[in-house]
Write a protein that holds these residues in place. Structure first.
Motif, PDB file in Angstrom:
ATOM      1  N   MET A  90     -52.478 141.906  83.282  1.00  0.00           N
ATOM      2  CA  MET A  90     -53.234 140.825  82.647  1.00  0.00           C
ATOM      3  C   MET A  90     -54.330 141.350  81.710  1.00  0.00           C
ATOM      4  N   PRO A  91     -55.018 142.460  82.047  1.00  0.00           N
ATOM      5  CA  PRO A  91     -55.985 142.987  81.066  1.00  0.00           C
ATOM      6  C   PRO A  91     -55.335 143.375  79.743  1.00  0.00           C
ATOM      7  N   VAL A  92     -54.113 143.922  79.789  1.00  0.00           N
ATOM      8  CA  VAL A  92     -53.396 144.272  78.561  1.00  0.00           C
ATOM      9  C   VAL A  92     -53.064 143.013  77.770  1.00  0.00           C
ATOM     10  N   LEU A  93     -52.573 141.993  78.462  1.00  0.00           N
ATOM     11  CA  LEU A  93     -52.203 140.751  77.788  1.00  0.00           C
ATOM     12  C   LEU A  93     -53.434 140.040  77.225  1.00  0.00           C
ATOM     13  N   SER A  94     -54.500 140.008  77.998  1.00  0.00           N
ATOM     14  CA  SER A  94     -55.726 139.357  77.522  1.00  0.00           C
ATOM     15  C   SER A  94     -56.303 140.094  76.325  1.00  0.00           C
ATOM     16  N   GLY A  95     -56.312 141.437  76.396  1.00  0.00           N
ATOM     17  CA  GLY A  95     -56.851 142.204  75.285  1.00  0.00           C
ATOM     18  C   GLY A  95     -56.013 142.102  74.030  1.00  0.00           C
ATOM     19  N   GLY A  96     -54.679 142.008  74.199  1.00  0.00           N
ATOM     20  CA  GLY A  96     -53.804 141.962  73.036  1.00  0.00           C
ATOM     21  C   GLY A  96     -53.597 140.584  72.455  1.00  0.00           C
ATOM     22  N   LEU A  97     -53.710 139.538  73.298  1.00  0.00           N
ATOM     23  CA  LEU A  97     -53.390 138.184  72.829  1.00  0.00           C
ATOM     24  C   LEU A  97     -54.498 137.167  73.075  1.00  0.00           C
ATOM     25  N   GLY A  98     -55.224 137.318  74.183  1.00  0.00           N
ATOM     26  CA  GLY A  98     -56.215 136.299  74.540  1.00  0.00           C
ATOM     27  C   GLY A  98     -57.259 136.087  73.465  1.00  0.00           C
ATOM     28  N   SER A  99     -57.844 137.180  72.982  1.00  0.00           N
ATOM     29  CA  SER A  99     -58.890 137.066  71.967  1.00  0.00           C
ATOM     30  C   SER A  99     -58.324 136.580  70.639  1.00  0.00           C
ATOM     31  N   VAL A 100     -57.107 137.031  70.307  1.00  0.00           N
ATOM     32  CA  VAL A 100     -56.457 136.584  69.065  1.00  0.00           C
ATOM     33  C   VAL A 100     -56.182 135.085  69.124  1.00  0.00           C
ATOM     34  N   ALA A 101     -55.686 134.628  70.276  1.00  0.00           N
ATOM     35  CA  ALA A 101     -55.409 133.201  70.435  1.00  0.00           C
ATOM     36  C   ALA A 101     -56.683 132.378  70.281  1.00  0.00           C
ATOM     37  N   ASP A 102     -57.763 132.847  70.870  1.00  0.00           N
ATOM     38  CA  ASP A 102     -59.040 132.136  70.778  1.00  0.00           C
ATOM     39  C   ASP A 102     -59.481 132.021  69.322  1.00  0.00           C
ATOM     40  N   ALA A 103     -59.405 133.130  68.599  1.00  0.00           N
ATOM     41  CA  ALA A 103     -59.867 133.135  67.212  1.00  0.00           C
ATOM     42  C   ALA A 103     -58.980 132.301  66.292  1.00  0.00           C
ATOM     43  N   SER A 104     -57.714 132.133  66.656  1.00  0.00           N
ATOM     44  CA  SER A 104     -56.775 131.397  65.802  1.00  0.00           C
ATOM     45  C   SER A 104     -56.539 129.969  66.276  1.00  0.00           C
ATOM     46  N   LEU A 105     -57.425 129.460  67.113  1.00  0.00           N
ATOM     47  CA  LEU A 105     -57.340 128.084  67.624  1.00  0.00           C
ATOM     48  C   LEU A 105     -56.055 127.870  68.422  1.00  0.00           C
ATOM     49  N   GLN A 106     -55.733 128.830  69.284  1.00  0.00           N
ATOM     50  CA  GLN A 106     -54.563 128.742  70.138  1.00  0.00           C
ATOM     51  C   GLN A 106     -54.925 129.183  71.552  1.00  0.00           C
ATOM     52  N   ILE A 107     -53.940 129.153  72.439  1.00  0.00           N
ATOM     53  CA  ILE A 107     -54.151 129.625  73.802  1.00  0.00           C
ATOM     54  C   ILE A 107     -53.001 130.551  74.197  1.00  0.00           C
ATOM     55  N   MET A 108     -53.287 131.458  75.129  1.00  0.00           N
ATOM     56  CA  MET A 108     -52.255 132.307  75.714  1.00  0.00           C
ATOM     57  C   MET A 108     -51.913 131.764  77.096  1.00  0.00           C
ATOM     58  N   VAL A 109     -50.618 131.678  77.385  1.00  0.00           N
ATOM     59  CA  VAL A 109     -50.132 131.171  78.667  1.00  0.00           C
ATOM     60  C   VAL A 109     -49.188 132.205  79.267  1.00  0.00           C
ATOM     61  N   VAL A 110     -49.327 132.469  80.565  1.00  0.00           N
ATOM     62  CA  VAL A 110     -48.454 133.412  81.269  1.00  0.00           C
ATOM     63  C   VAL A 110     -47.813 132.675  82.442  1.00  0.00           C
ATOM     64  N   THR A 111     -46.483 132.737  82.547  1.00  0.00           N
ATOM     65  CA  THR A 111     -45.770 132.021  83.597  1.00  0.00           C
ATOM     66  C   THR A 111     -45.031 132.997  84.512  1.00  0.00           C
TER      67      THR A 111
END
Length: 432
Positions: A90-111
């Motif tokens: 999850m730290p890898v996913l958050s670092g690679g996508l979470g911040s990008v999603a926040d800045a681009s008005l999106q969200i990251m979801v993990v299932t």
């Protein structure tokens, strides 16, 4: 031009790049409306979308229904989080996508592998919007519950998928865009879950899918590194134990990967049955073994007198629509092995064609493309390692002495329901 393993056909929404957002949405809406009415559209949906629409129709999904689902209880969500290797990355996913999603008005979801949402993060306003469509922790986003969407369609297709605007089967999702990719466990190839980036349709960009796919590959690399480190730790434990033993013995981790061996040639991996523990077990690649637990793995001592036992019967159980399984029985015992969707397809085709199939024929059976022999050979190489002694090649087939039984679902048209392999689709039509 540099090439990668990423399939550009997965995100050819880029063909809409010259169009403005409203024109893109209008054309997709026309295609969706024609399909829902049962009419032929002037612009056909992309193959991955058209195939998904056909599947969800078979599931009985109504394009006008909502996205609500029964949420998992908090304790069940926490159990699933702590039980999956995804928690480690999850730290890898958050670092690679979470911040990008926040800045681009999106969200990251993990299932998880069932399409149940375990984690989500990103822009606060979009998180609130996601609540309105039940894209929240514990919700179900498989195709059979929520129609065509990036999470559910990536689960079924086993590949990265982008779904934009009216490519969603449910009208209520037409204001959304999403891109998702599967994450696999490098230890056994099993699906761990889906990583998705979603947002309002105005946030669409064709490069989002490539980003999501790249970060999921990075997460798999992290898991692979952790696994190699754990095997090294097990090897340190195994070395002094094996030095005191006579005869054939191996030490493997809990997924069957070799840490150390004595008295016999090394192997990469020993396929282990689903239920495994201390005691005597018959393994098709070794014969009867005495199994003892070790920290992080197992000591397998081969019983020389029983190594000649060979499997004589395979039951390919496809009755569980979500969990295909192969049970292998021989003179010395039996064991069961869960199957990936691709391996279930391959074994089904080989069970139907006992005379055998060439790589080109299997490529046609699975992909409708006889040129995809490299993929077929790679999958069969993995499958033959899992089912040692059961399959021949040139042509690929079950060995003549092996009895094979296929257990179909009660409704034969539900055969491997998520499969898009032409051989499976044709069998469903023939049995319907």
């Amino acid at each position: 031009m540099k090439t990668t393993s990423f399939d550009p056909a997965s995100f050819n929404l880029a063909r809409f790049a010259p169009l403005d957002a409203s024109e893109t949405a209008r054309r997709l809406q026309e295609t969706w409306a024609s399909t829902v009415r049962g009419e032929r559209s002037t612009i056909a949906p992309r193959p991955v979308i058209g195939q998904s629409w056909q599947r969800v129709k078979r599931f009985g999904v109504n394009p006008e229904q909502g996205t609500d689902s029964v949420l998992l209880q908090p304790e069940e969500i926490e159990h699933r989080r702590t039980s999956t290797a995804l928690a480690d990355v999850m730290p890898v996913l958050s670092g690679g996508l979470g911040s990008v999603a926040d800045a681009s008005l999106q969200i990251m979801v993990v299932t998880d592998p069932e399409g149940r949402v375990l984690w989500r993060e990103g822009h606060a306003g979009v998180l609130r919007l996601a609540d309105s469509i039940c894209l929240e922790e514990g919700a179900a986003w498989s195709e059979d519950t929520t129609g065509t969407n990036a999470i559910g369609t990536a689960l079924t297709a086993g590949a990265a998928v982008q779904v934009h605007s009216a490519e969603h089967f449910l009208r209520t999702l037409h204001n959304w865009t999403c891109a998702a990719a599967p994450v696999h466990d490098p230890r056994d190839g099993q699906l761990l879950g889906i990583v998705d980036v979603s947002g309002p349709q105005s946030t669409f960009h064709p490069a989002t899918l490539a980003l999501v796919d790249s970060v999921t590959r990075l997460a798999e690399s992290e898991l692979r590194g952790r696994h190699l480190a754990s095997v090294e730790r097990l090897r340190a434990v195994a070395a002094p134990i094996l030095s005191r033993l006579e005869g054939k013995a191996l030490v493997v981790d809990t997924h069957g990967w070799l840490a150390a061996v004595t008295g016999m040639p090394p192997v990469d991996r020993v396929p282990l049955p689903n239920s495994f523990g201390a005691g005597r077990y018959w393994l098709p690649s070794l014969g009867t073994c005495v199994v003892e637990p070790l920290p992080g793995g197992w000591l397998l001592r081969v019983a020389e007198a029983d190594t000649s036992g060979c499997a004589s019967r395979v039951v390919l159980d496809l009755s569980d629509l979500r969990r295909p399984c192969a049970t292998v029985a021989g003179a010395a015992g039996s064991w069961a092995q869960d199957l990936s969707p691709r391996h279930a397809e391959l074994l089904y085709v080989l069970a139907v064609h006992r005379q055998g199939r060439s790589a080109a024929e299997l490529a046609l059976d699975l992909f409708g493309d006889p040129t995809r022999t490299v993929t077929v050979r790679a999958e069969l190489s993995r499958l033959r390692r899992r089912l040692t002694g059961l399959l021949d090649h040139r042509p690929y087939r079950f060995r003549e002495e092996v009895e094979v039984e296929v257990v179909l679902p009660d409704d034969p048209t539900g055969l491997l329901p998520r499969s898009t392999a032409p051989a499976v689709v044709g069998a469903r039509v023939g049995q319907g």
